[in-house]
Design an enzyme around this catalytic site. Structure first.
Site, short mmCIF file in Angstrom:
data_model
loop_
_atom_site.label_atom_id
_atom_site.label_comp_id
_atom_site.label_asym_id
_atom_site.label_seq_id
_atom_site.Cartn_x
_atom_site.Cartn_y
_atom_site.Cartn_z
N ASP A 28 0.72 -1.23 0.15
CA ASP A 28 -0.05 0.00 -0.01
C ASP A 28 0.80 1.22 0.04
OD1 ASP A 28 -2.25 1.34 -0.14
OD2 ASP A 28 -2.91 1.16 2.14
N HIS A 45 2.63 3.24 -8.85
CA HIS A 45 2.38 1.98 -9.31
C HIS A 45 3.79 1.64 -10.12
CE1 HIS A 45 -1.59 2.23 -7.44
NE2 HIS A 45 -2.14 2.87 -8.69
N LEU A 139 10.85 -20.79 -4.15
CA LEU A 139 9.88 -19.94 -3.70
C LEU A 139 8.59 -19.88 -4.21
CD1 LEU A 139 9.30 -17.32 -1.86
CD2 LEU A 139 9.73 -15.83 -4.03
C1 IPE Z 1 -5.64 -2.75 -0.49
O1 IPE Z 1 -5.13 -1.43 -0.54
C2 IPE Z 1 -5.53 -3.40 -1.69
C3 IPE Z 1 -4.23 -3.83 -2.23
C4 IPE Z 1 -3.02 -3.51 -1.63
C5 IPE Z 1 -3.98 -4.48 -3.51
P1 IPE Z 1 -6.32 -0.40 -0.81
O2 IPE Z 1 -5.55 0.89 -0.78
O3 IPE Z 1 -6.94 -0.72 -2.04
O4 IPE Z 1 -7.05 -0.36 0.43
P2 IPE Z 1 -7.96 0.61 0.94
O5 IPE Z 1 -9.23 1.03 0.09
O6 IPE Z 1 -7.14 1.86 1.49
O7 IPE Z 1 -8.59 -0.21 2.33
C1 IPE Z 2 -1.45 0.35 -3.41
O1 IPE Z 2 -1.04 1.47 -3.32
C2 IPE Z 2 -1.69 -0.41 -4.67
C3 IPE Z 2 -2.98 -1.03 -4.85
C4 IPE Z 2 -3.74 -0.86 -4.30
C5 IPE Z 2 -2.96 -1.53 -6.39
P1 IPE Z 2 -2.09 2.53 -3.49
O2 IPE Z 2 -2.98 2.93 -4.81
O3 IPE Z 2 -3.54 2.02 -2.69
O4 IPE Z 2 -2.01 3.74 -2.62
P2 IPE Z 2 -2.50 4.90 -1.90
O5 IPE Z 2 -3.10 3.96 -0.85
O6 IPE Z 2 -3.72 5.47 -2.63
O7 IPE Z 2 -1.53 5.64 -1.38
MG MG Z 3 -3.94 2.37 -0.54
#
Ligand code: IPE
Ligand code: IPE
Ligand code: MG
Length: 254
Positions: A28, A45, A139
């Site tokens: 995240d 990303h 792995l």
């Molecule tokens: C969880 O992260 C999903 C992934 C890391 C793929 P999100 O960023 O989507 O989760 P919320 O919306 O903050 O709970």
């Molecule tokens: C995690 O980073 C990647 C996915 C959920 C695919 P986010 O895109 O959720 O990043 P934040 O939480 O908005 O910073």
């Molecule tokens: Mg996120």
């Protein structure tokens, strides 16, 4: 007189002693990492994929058994269409570019999540990755893609109900093992350690059944800045914890 220092061949492999069998990561903070730098979220990303490569390589080096990466949740479809398209493209890019190297490194790929509704070319790539690497013994890299734990449990319940209807299972035989066997993660040991980067402290529909007794570590670092040292720190924190599984003394995973 035996010396106190173990000879090199008696010493455990560097890093493998007390390693969790299965580390699962909620990757995240890509968006916040990018926004803080005045960049588009998609840049976060893109940078996050470099971290994926580093951590997968590192997990292989230290002899980890299973690494699960939460890559796209069932709820991530709520994001702007451009971002969803970018994330799909990134998975496509990752598999096309890295599959040969992962295979050469003896990595076995498993994908968990809902396949129905995914774009056909993405589905085909996921299947290719699993088929090509099915016989590998290094792995196990579990990619949670279009994954939501509640949806996974619903799918498992449907499969069990079908089996009951067909007379293959008697309701009185249904136990934890039956449910585990019908989840996407059948055959994969439960996560010992779940890491969520970026400082968020929630589960977001990730491995709800499987993580019943996992240890959780929440590093503040956003995923694009996460690295091998941070991974090792999370493992060290895990190693310092006392897992009790409901008892009164520390014990290892059942
Ligand atoms: C969880 O992260 C999903 C992934 C890391 C793929 P999100 O960023 O989507 O989760 P919320 O919306 O903050 O709970
Ligand atoms: C995690 O980073 C990647 C996915 C959920 C695919 P986010 O895109 O959720 O990043 P934040 O939480 O908005 O910073
Ligand atoms: Mg996120």
């Amino acid at each position: 007189m035996p010396t106190l220092e173990a000879s090199p061949d008696q010493r455990p492999l560097a890093g493998t002693a007390g390693l969790p069998r299965h580390v699962a990561i909620i990757m995240d903070g890509n968006g916040r990492w990018a926004t803080a730098r005045g960049l588009a979220r998609t840049e976060g990303h893109r940078k996050g994929l470099d971290t994926v490569r580093r951590i997968v390589r590192h997990a292989g080096h230290i002899g980890l058994e299973v690494l699960t990466l939460y890559s796209f949740s069932s709820e991530n479809w709520r994001r702007p269409p451009d971002e969803v398209t970018y994330l799909m493209g990134l998975l496509r890019f990752f598999i096309r570019r890295d599959l040969a190297e992962l295979h050469a490194n003896n990595v076995r790929i498993r994908v968990v999540g809902e396949r129905d509704g995914l774009w056909p070319d993405i589905r085909a790539l996921l299947e290719e990755a699993e088929t090509l690497t099915a016989g590998n013994t290094g792995l196990a890299l579990v990619i949670a893609f279009n994954y939501g734990a509640r949806q996974e449990i619903v799918r498992a319940m449907r499969r069990i109900a079908e089996a009951v209807k067909a007379g293959a299972i008697d309701p009185s035989e249904i136990g934890e093992e039956t449910i585990a066997r019908h989840l996407d993660t059948a055959g994969i040991p439960d996560p010992d350690l779940v890491i969520r980067t970026s400082g968020e402290k929630r589960i977001s529909n990730f491995l709800l059944w499987q993580s019943a007794y996992a240890e959780y570590v929440f590093p503040a670092t956003c995923w694009p800045d996460f690295d091998e040292a941070e991974f090792d720190r999370a493992v060290a924190e895990y190693q310092a914890r006392e897992r009790r599984f409901g008892g009164v003394e520390a014990r290892s995973a059942p």
